[in-house]
Design a protein around this motif. Sequence first.
Motif, PDB file in Angstrom:
ATOM      1  N   GLY A 149     -20.942  -0.855  18.612  1.00 24.73           N
ATOM      2  CA  GLY A 149     -21.137   0.393  17.815  1.00 24.73           C
ATOM      3  C   GLY A 149     -22.434   1.219  18.107  1.00 24.73           C
ATOM      4  O   GLY A 149     -23.454   0.510  18.940  1.00 24.73           O
ATOM      5  N   ASP A 150     -22.620   2.250  17.846  1.00 23.07           N
ATOM      6  CA  ASP A 150     -23.828   3.050  17.866  1.00 23.07           C
ATOM      7  C   ASP A 150     -24.814   2.606  16.964  1.00 23.07           C
ATOM      8  O   ASP A 150     -24.397   2.437  15.877  1.00 23.07           O
ATOM      9  CB  ASP A 150     -23.486   4.781  17.782  1.00 23.07           C
ATOM     10  N   SER A 151     -25.901   2.512  17.415  1.00 25.96           N
ATOM     11  CA  SER A 151     -27.074   2.083  16.603  1.00 25.96           C
ATOM     12  C   SER A 151     -27.512   2.921  15.381  1.00 25.96           C
ATOM     13  O   SER A 151     -28.039   2.522  14.432  1.00 25.96           O
ATOM     14  CB  SER A 151     -28.404   1.784  17.423  1.00 25.96           C
ATOM     15  N   SER A 152     -27.054   4.368  15.525  1.00 23.82           N
ATOM     16  CA  SER A 152     -27.081   5.099  14.534  1.00 23.82           C
ATOM     17  C   SER A 152     -26.214   5.158  13.179  1.00 23.82           C
ATOM     18  O   SER A 152     -26.232   5.786  12.559  1.00 23.82           O
ATOM     19  CB  SER A 152     -27.582   6.626  14.963  1.00 23.82           C
ATOM     20  N   SER A 153     -25.135   4.536  13.823  1.00 23.23           N
ATOM     21  CA  SER A 153     -23.728   4.576  12.853  1.00 23.23           C
ATOM     22  C   SER A 153     -24.001   3.396  11.729  1.00 23.23           C
ATOM     23  O   SER A 153     -24.926   2.448  11.986  1.00 23.23           O
ATOM     24  CB  SER A 153     -22.695   4.008  13.722  1.00 23.23           C
ATOM     25  N   GLU A 154     -23.437   3.536  10.813  1.00 23.21           N
ATOM     26  CA  GLU A 154     -23.385   2.670   9.707  1.00 23.21           C
ATOM     27  C   GLU A 154     -22.200   1.581   9.887  1.00 23.21           C
ATOM     28  O   GLU A 154     -22.233   0.746   9.073  1.00 23.21           O
ATOM     29  CB  GLU A 154     -23.226   3.203   8.237  1.00 23.21           C
ATOM     30  N   ASP A 155     -21.422   1.669  10.932  1.00 20.94           N
ATOM     31  CA  ASP A 155     -20.270   0.817  11.133  1.00 20.94           C
ATOM     32  C   ASP A 155     -20.556   0.260  12.420  1.00 20.94           C
ATOM     33  O   ASP A 155     -21.136   0.726  13.345  1.00 20.94           O
ATOM     34  CB  ASP A 155     -18.942   1.705  10.825  1.00 20.94           C
ATOM     35  N   VAL A 156     -20.013  -0.874  12.577  1.00 23.39           N
ATOM     36  CA  VAL A 156     -19.718  -1.548  13.737  1.00 23.39           C
ATOM     37  C   VAL A 156     -18.250  -1.975  13.980  1.00 23.39           C
ATOM     38  O   VAL A 156     -17.306  -1.893  13.179  1.00 23.39           O
ATOM     39  CB  VAL A 156     -20.553  -3.066  13.830  1.00 23.39           C
TER      40      VAL A 156
END
Length: 186
Positions: A149-156
């Motif tokens: 996931g993107d490190s700036s996203s709240e989801d993985v």
Amino acid sequence: MAATLNSPHAHRVDCFSEVGHTALELVLSRDGFAGWAGPDPVRSLTGSGSSGTPTSHGARQFVTGPWSLLPRLILSWAGVAPVWAGWPPLRGPARLIEDRLSGDRLHTGGTADVAEELGHWWLVRLSGIGPGAEPWLISERRGCMVVTGDSSSEDVTLVQVNSLSMLTAVVSYWDAALAGLATEGR
């Protein structure tokens, strides 16, 4: 063995489960590895264990051997085993992972479905060379999973991989760790 125990090449394999943290603390030398292993994550989660009596220091077990056996020791201790393949990726909040790594109790808002799907699960992370490696998620139901996931996203997104992928990553890590030993003392 004395050279190994006095080696400056210290490494850790940390496991973070719902019941707490345990670690494999290792030192490497050209002769092999030595260190202390905390209770394995599977034993911690299920309360089961071997009937043998290890050489122990508190709740830890002394481990030693040639470094060629180290990847197998790590995978065995971390509870990595083959499972049925083909599970679809699982998406969940990043705090599911962050809370486990920090030792915080899981907040159930938005994570109950993911936790139910995983069953008992724990994170395994190698450290000692360079920045800490990303953790692997090990699930009793789905086996090895990489956390993406993107490190700036709240989801993985949790993607199932076979045990061989984790073995390959562990072997690559230890090859890099042992590279410094090959030139040491020359």
